[in-house]
Scaffold this active site. Structure first.
Site, PDB file in Angstrom:
ATOM      1  N   HIS A 168     -59.720  67.244  91.846  1.00 48.86           N
ATOM      2  CA  HIS A 168     -61.019  66.694  92.204  1.00 48.86           C
ATOM      3  C   HIS A 168     -61.400  65.620  91.196  1.00 48.86           C
ATOM      4  CE1 HIS A 168     -62.581  69.093  88.903  1.00 48.86           C
ATOM      5  NE2 HIS A 168     -62.059  70.167  89.446  1.00 48.86           N
TER       6      HIS A 168
HETATM    7  P1  TYD Z   1     -63.307  74.242  89.782  1.00 51.40           P
HETATM    8  O1  TYD Z   1     -64.075  73.319  88.905  1.00 51.40           O
HETATM    9  O2  TYD Z   1     -62.923  73.739  91.154  1.00 51.40           O
HETATM   10  O3  TYD Z   1     -61.993  74.734  89.053  1.00 51.40           O
HETATM   11  P2  TYD Z   1     -60.705  73.908  88.561  1.00 51.40           P
HETATM   12  O4  TYD Z   1     -61.071  72.477  88.501  1.00 51.40           O
HETATM   13  O5  TYD Z   1     -60.371  74.470  87.242  1.00 51.40           O
HETATM   14  O6  TYD Z   1     -59.598  74.200  89.512  1.00 51.40           O
HETATM   15  O7  TYD Z   1     -64.127  75.609  89.922  1.00 51.40           O
HETATM   16  C1  TYD Z   1     -63.585  76.741  90.545  1.00 51.40           C
HETATM   17  C2  TYD Z   1     -64.743  77.643  90.966  1.00 51.40           C
HETATM   18  O8  TYD Z   1     -65.459  78.077  89.807  1.00 51.40           O
HETATM   19  C3  TYD Z   1     -65.738  76.966  91.879  1.00 51.40           C
HETATM   20  O9  TYD Z   1     -66.120  77.904  92.883  1.00 51.40           O
HETATM   21  C4  TYD Z   1     -66.929  76.689  91.018  1.00 51.40           C
HETATM   22  C5  TYD Z   1     -66.841  77.723  89.908  1.00 51.40           C
HETATM   23  N1  TYD Z   1     -67.311  77.198  88.622  1.00 51.40           N
HETATM   24  C6  TYD Z   1     -68.561  77.596  88.166  1.00 51.40           C
HETATM   25  O10 TYD Z   1     -69.285  78.372  88.804  1.00 51.40           O
HETATM   26  N2  TYD Z   1     -68.999  77.112  86.952  1.00 51.40           N
HETATM   27  C7  TYD Z   1     -68.237  76.259  86.216  1.00 51.40           C
HETATM   28  O11 TYD Z   1     -68.674  75.828  85.109  1.00 51.40           O
HETATM   29  C8  TYD Z   1     -66.958  75.856  86.722  1.00 51.40           C
HETATM   30  C9  TYD Z   1     -66.091  74.892  85.951  1.00 51.40           C
HETATM   31  C10 TYD Z   1     -66.533  76.350  87.932  1.00 51.40           C
END
Ligand code: TYD
Length: 137
Positions: free
Chosen positions: A53
C-alpha cells in the site's frame, strides 16, 4: 511528487559498550517528523509479504530491530529493493510511495515510527489507484 530517491537511509545513534547497545531516536532530530505512533511487525511467517500500500500523508521510519527483511519501494515510475538488517539504521519513507516488505528472516522484527496515528483513510491499497494519483500529482 515523491520519488524512490526521497527514500533515505538514516544512520541512528548507537551507544555501545561491552554490555550491549542502545539506540535512542528523537522525532524531529534524528528523523524529519514528530513521532505520533510506534508499531512493530513480528512473528511474520516465512514467505509472507507485508505492506502492499501507499500512504497519502503518513511518513515512516522503518527499522529492522531484529533479523532482516527487504523493502520494495515503488513511486509509480521506478522500483527499487533495499535490505534492512541492522538496528542502528532505518529507511525513511515519505508520503505517496508504494511499499512492500518481504523476505523476513525467522524471528525478524520490523519497527515502524510513524508521523500520524492509524487512519485507514490515509491508505491507498489499490495499486491502480496509486498510479492514477501519482499521475495526477
Ligand atoms: P496494515 O498497515 O495493512 O499492515 P501491513 O502494512 O504491515 O501489512 O495493517 C494491518 C491491519 O492492522 C489493518 O486491519 C489495520 C490494523 N492496524 C491498526 O489497527 N493500527 C495500526 O497502527 C496498524 C499499522 C495497523
Amino acid at each position: 511528487m515523491t520519488t524512490i530517491d526521497d527514500c533515505r537511509f538514516i544512520d541512528l545513534p548507537r551507544i555501545g559498550d561491552r554490555k550491549g547497545n542502545i539506540t535512542p531516536i528523537y522525532g524531529g532530530k534524528h528523523i524529519p517528523f514528530d513521532i505520533a505512533r510506534v508499531y512493530y511487525l513480528y512473528d511474520v511467517p516465512g514467505g509472507a509479504m507485508r505492506g502492499g500500500h501507499a500512504h497519502k500523508e503518513l511518513q515512516q521510519l522503518i527499522v529492522s530491530v531484529m533479523g532482516a527483511f527487504d523493502v520494495v519501494l515503488d513511486d509509480g515510475q521506478r522500483k527499487k529493493t533495499v535490505s534492512l538488517d541492522r538496528a542502528y539504521y532505518g529507511l525513511c519513507v515519505p508520503r505517496m510511495i508504494w511499499r512492500e516488505q518481504e523476505n523476513f528472516s525467522s524471528g525478524g522484527i520490523c519497527l515502524v515510527l510513524a508521523s500520524m496515528p492509524y487512519d485507514e483513510n490515509d491508505y491507498i491499497r489499490d495499486h491502480g489507484t496509486f498510479l492514477r494519483e501519482k499521475l495526477r500529482l
